[in-house]
Design an enzyme around this catalytic site. Structure first.
Site, PDB file in Angstrom:
ATOM      1  N   HIS A  33     -29.701   6.668 -94.613  1.00 25.37           N
ATOM      2  CA  HIS A  33     -28.249   6.901 -94.515  1.00 25.37           C
ATOM      3  C   HIS A  33     -27.513   5.575 -94.633  1.00 25.37           C
ATOM      4  CE1 HIS A  33     -24.728   9.404 -93.286  1.00 25.37           C
ATOM      5  NE2 HIS A  33     -24.252   8.206 -92.971  1.00 25.37           N
ATOM      6  N   TYR A  51      -9.119   6.647 -94.507  1.00 25.98           N
ATOM      7  CA  TYR A  51      -9.264   5.228 -94.173  1.00 25.98           C
ATOM      8  C   TYR A  51      -9.617   4.455 -95.430  1.00 25.98           C
ATOM      9  CZ  TYR A  51     -14.324   5.998 -94.544  1.00 25.98           C
ATOM     10  OH  TYR A  51     -15.574   6.313 -95.012  1.00 25.98           O
ATOM     11  N   ARG A 126     -22.984  16.689 -99.428  1.00 25.23           N
ATOM     12  CA  ARG A 126     -22.583  16.543 -98.030  1.00 25.23           C
ATOM     13  C   ARG A 126     -21.348  17.389 -97.754  1.00 25.23           C
ATOM     14  NH1 ARG A 126     -20.353  11.149 -95.049  1.00 25.23           N
ATOM     15  NH2 ARG A 126     -21.470  11.363 -93.082  1.00 25.23           N
ATOM     16  N   ARG A 132     -11.009  14.037 -88.382  1.00 24.99           N
ATOM     17  CA  ARG A 132     -10.415  12.717 -88.611  1.00 24.99           C
ATOM     18  C   ARG A 132     -10.804  12.150 -89.990  1.00 24.99           C
ATOM     19  NH1 ARG A 132     -14.391   8.812 -87.961  1.00 24.99           N
ATOM     20  NH2 ARG A 132     -16.148   9.499 -86.689  1.00 24.99           N
ATOM     21  N   HIS A 183     -26.438  12.182 -87.836  1.00 22.57           N
ATOM     22  CA  HIS A 183     -26.223  11.542 -86.531  1.00 22.57           C
ATOM     23  C   HIS A 183     -26.377  12.523 -85.362  1.00 22.57           C
ATOM     24  CE1 HIS A 183     -24.868   8.948 -89.609  1.00 22.57           C
ATOM     25  NE2 HIS A 183     -23.570   9.162 -89.539  1.00 22.57           N
ATOM     26  N   ASP A 259     -26.666   3.418 -91.597  1.00 25.09           N
ATOM     27  CA  ASP A 259     -25.233   3.718 -91.763  1.00 25.09           C
ATOM     28  C   ASP A 259     -24.447   2.495 -92.236  1.00 25.09           C
ATOM     29  OD1 ASP A 259     -23.023   5.419 -91.889  1.00 25.09           O
ATOM     30  OD2 ASP A 259     -22.357   4.833 -89.888  1.00 25.09           O
ATOM     31  N   ASN A 264     -15.244   2.652 -90.194  1.00 26.69           N
ATOM     32  CA  ASN A 264     -14.461   3.211 -89.083  1.00 26.69           C
ATOM     33  C   ASN A 264     -14.805   2.680 -87.709  1.00 26.69           C
ATOM     34  OD1 ASN A 264     -12.922   4.966 -90.596  1.00 26.69           O
ATOM     35  ND2 ASN A 264     -14.508   6.534 -90.568  1.00 26.69           N
TER      36      ASN A 264
HETATM   37  C1  0GY Z   1     -20.778   7.736 -91.503  1.00 29.64           C
HETATM   38  C2  0GY Z   1     -19.783   8.010 -90.490  1.00 29.64           C
HETATM   39  C3  0GY Z   1     -18.431   8.071 -90.657  1.00 29.64           C
HETATM   40  C4  0GY Z   1     -17.751   8.119 -91.907  1.00 29.64           C
HETATM   41  C5  0GY Z   1     -18.099   8.906 -92.939  1.00 29.64           C
HETATM   42  O1  0GY Z   1     -17.798   9.912 -94.970  1.00 29.64           O
HETATM   43  C6  0GY Z   1     -17.307   9.158 -94.151  1.00 29.64           C
HETATM   44  O2  0GY Z   1     -16.216   8.634 -94.285  1.00 29.64           O
HETATM   45  O3  0GY Z   1     -19.238   9.552 -92.895  1.00 29.64           O
HETATM   46  C7  0GY Z   1     -17.602   8.148 -89.456  1.00 29.64           C
HETATM   47  O4  0GY Z   1     -16.444   7.734 -89.503  1.00 29.64           O
HETATM   48  O5  0GY Z   1     -18.102   8.641 -88.401  1.00 29.64           O
HETATM   49  O6  0GY Z   1     -21.801   8.390 -91.548  1.00 29.64           O
HETATM   50  O7  0GY Z   1     -20.523   6.865 -92.312  1.00 29.64           O
END
Ligand code: 0GY
Length: 307
Positions: A33, A51, A126, A132, A183, A259, A264
């Site tokens: 990931h 974001y 996905r 958010r 996660h 990750d 974020n």
């Molecule tokens: C991650 C977690 C986050 C973000 C995203 O797709 C995304 O923007 O997954 C998060 O903000 O918890 O897995 O990167």
């Protein structure tokens, strides 16, 4: 020159000089990931994104892979690039077979485009349910996509908050593919491990053998955080029992990933070397570590190499 895409204020940059992990990863380990972001002059961030991350190039990802001791990556499309998977596909092309991908697609994607993603190394889509991060997509649209990608032998990666599982679970169990939870379904680690919320997640995996979990992102879930200097003996100790429970109960259906570059995060940016040192806390034997880091991700993403 005008700044094209300015990072969301207050969000941290990824850790520039990660330590070398004390934990020696097994040979052939997969970081299952991680993301690539930008560069936005070539791969602009999506309109309507929630974001703007800091850029994180394929070269930087590959350097981290080698530094930590991973052999391969699974790149996951993040919401800041929307359903334009071209930055990820560019990185997959450059990875020379050492990376696979998980894309975001919309209902109007053509079969030819899906086939091109497959040839680039994409093996999943996905579905993100975090309010958010994304606007709502109707479930019938997601189900239609799932039916189409099932024919390619892909799986669905789902990202949701633990509190939303009761409402989403019927949809998840009706998906026609393997289902990989990001996660650990984001457990609230201040709640008891034997309480109803985490019990529902364990039951979800227990009843449905097509459900896998990434035991990743302790840095997002932890309240205790990384070890203070001269303080706690290991990082993210409050997340350990949850991740360990999943690894020990479902050793053949767990994955792990950094990750990187950790979008974020506002308060704490993990040292990726320290994150790798979290692994032996949750997979406590060499056999569990090999399954988590090598056998399981290889079975899911490189099945042709495991036959
Ligand atoms: C991650 C977690 C986050 C973000 C995203 O797709 C995304 O923007 O997954 C998060 O903000 O918890 O897995 O990167």
């Amino acid at each position: 020159m005008a700044v094209l895409f300015e990072k969301t204020p207050g969000w941290l940059d990824w850790y520039a000089n990660p330590s070398k992990p004390r934990f020696k990863l097994p040979e052939g380990a997969v970081d299952a990931h991680c993301h690539v972001f930008g560069p936005p002059a070539r791969f602009p961030y999506a309109e309507g994104r929630k974001y703007t991350p800091c850029d994180a190039s394929k070269e930087q990802l590959f350097a981290l892979r080698d530094h930590l001791g991973f052999a391969r990556n699974v790149m996951v499309q993040a919401t800041c690039h929307g359903a334009d998977n071209s930055a990820m596909v560019d990185a997959l092309d450059a990875a020379a077979g050492k990376a696979r991908g998980v894309a975001t697609v919309k209902r109007d994607i053509t079969d030819a485009e899906l086939q091109r993603l497959h040839e680039a190394g994409v093996r999943g889509v996905r579905f993100n349910f975090l309010k958010r991060l994304v606007d709502f997509t109707p479930k019938d649209e997601l189900m239609e996509i799932a039916g189409r990608i099932a024919r390619l032998g892909w799986h669905v990666v789902i990202y949701f908050e633990a509190a939303d599982l009761p409402e989403l679970i019927d949809f998840f169990v009706s998906l026609p593919t393997s289902v990989v939870v990001d996660h650990m379904g984001r457990p609230d680690v201040t709640k008891p491990i034997d309480g109803p919320e985490f019990a529902l997640f364990i039951d979800f995996m227990q009843r449905h053998e097509n459900v896998w979990s990434k035991v990743s992102c302790p840095e997002r879930l932890s309240i205790s955080g990384p070890p203070a200097l001269g303080g706690e003996p290991y990082p993210y100790r409050d997340v350990v029992p949850f991740a360990r429970r999943i690894v020990e109960t479902f050793p053949d259906r767990v994955l792990w990933g950094t990750d990187w570059p950790h979008p974020n995060l506002k308060e704490h940016m993990p040292d990726d070397g320290l994150l790798a040192d979290f692994i032996p806390q949750i997979a406590t034997t060499q056999e569990l570590q090999r399954k988590l880091l090598v056998d399981n991700p290889m079975r899911l993403y490189w099945p042709e190499k495991t036959r």
